[in-house]
Motif scaffolding. Structure first.
Motif, PDB file in Angstrom:
ATOM      1  N   PHE A  49       0.827  -1.206   0.000  1.00  0.00           N
ATOM      2  CA  PHE A  49       0.000   0.000   0.000  1.00  0.00           C
ATOM      3  C   PHE A  49       0.863   1.259   0.000  1.00  0.00           C
TER       4      PHE A  49
ATOM      5  N   GLU B 272       2.209   1.945  -3.512  1.00  0.00           N
ATOM      6  CA  GLU B 272       1.142   2.501  -4.346  1.00  0.00           C
ATOM      7  C   GLU B 272       0.875   3.960  -3.967  1.00  0.00           C
ATOM      8  N   TRP B 273       0.869   4.252  -2.671  1.00  0.00           N
ATOM      9  CA  TRP B 273       0.630   5.626  -2.205  1.00  0.00           C
ATOM     10  C   TRP B 273       1.739   6.551  -2.719  1.00  0.00           C
TER      11      TRP B 273
ATOM     12  N   ARG C 202       3.595   6.134  -5.352  1.00  0.00           N
ATOM     13  CA  ARG C 202       3.431   6.273  -6.804  1.00  0.00           C
ATOM     14  C   ARG C 202       2.382   7.341  -7.127  1.00  0.00           C
ATOM     15  N   ARG C 203       1.257   7.306  -6.394  1.00  0.00           N
ATOM     16  CA  ARG C 203       0.204   8.306  -6.625  1.00  0.00           C
ATOM     17  C   ARG C 203       0.690   9.708  -6.280  1.00  0.00           C
TER      18      ARG C 203
END
Length: 81
Positions: free
Chosen positions: A52, A55-56, A58-59
């Motif tokens: 997670f 992914e965070w 990357r965003r």
């Protein structure tokens, strides 16, 4: 007769001591396995958190890139850059 009873008592005492050692080993094994299970649970949770977090990040990086482009466009329109 008394000698035989004494021999049997000694044998039983030895067997009881052996059983106690086996029980102690079993309890230590159970404690070890319980600790191992706890460590595995923690590792699974950390692995999920890592997924997670990646992914965070990357965003957030995409958002920073978008804001940088928008800021460059605004500076061009204001003729600051």
């Amino acid at each position: 007769m008394e000698e035989k009873a004494t021999k049997v008592l000694v044998e039983h005492g030895e067997r009881l001591a052996n059983i106690e050692r086996k029980l102690d080993a079993t309890l230590r094994r159970d404690e070890y396995l319980a600790g191992y299970d706890q460590m595995m649970s923690i590792l699974r949770r950390l692995d999920q958190e890592r997924i997670f977090t990646v992914e965070w990040v990357r965003r957030i990086e995409e958002e920073v890139e978008r804001h940088t482009k928008e800021l460059a466009e605004v500076k061009q329109q204001l003729k600051i850059a």
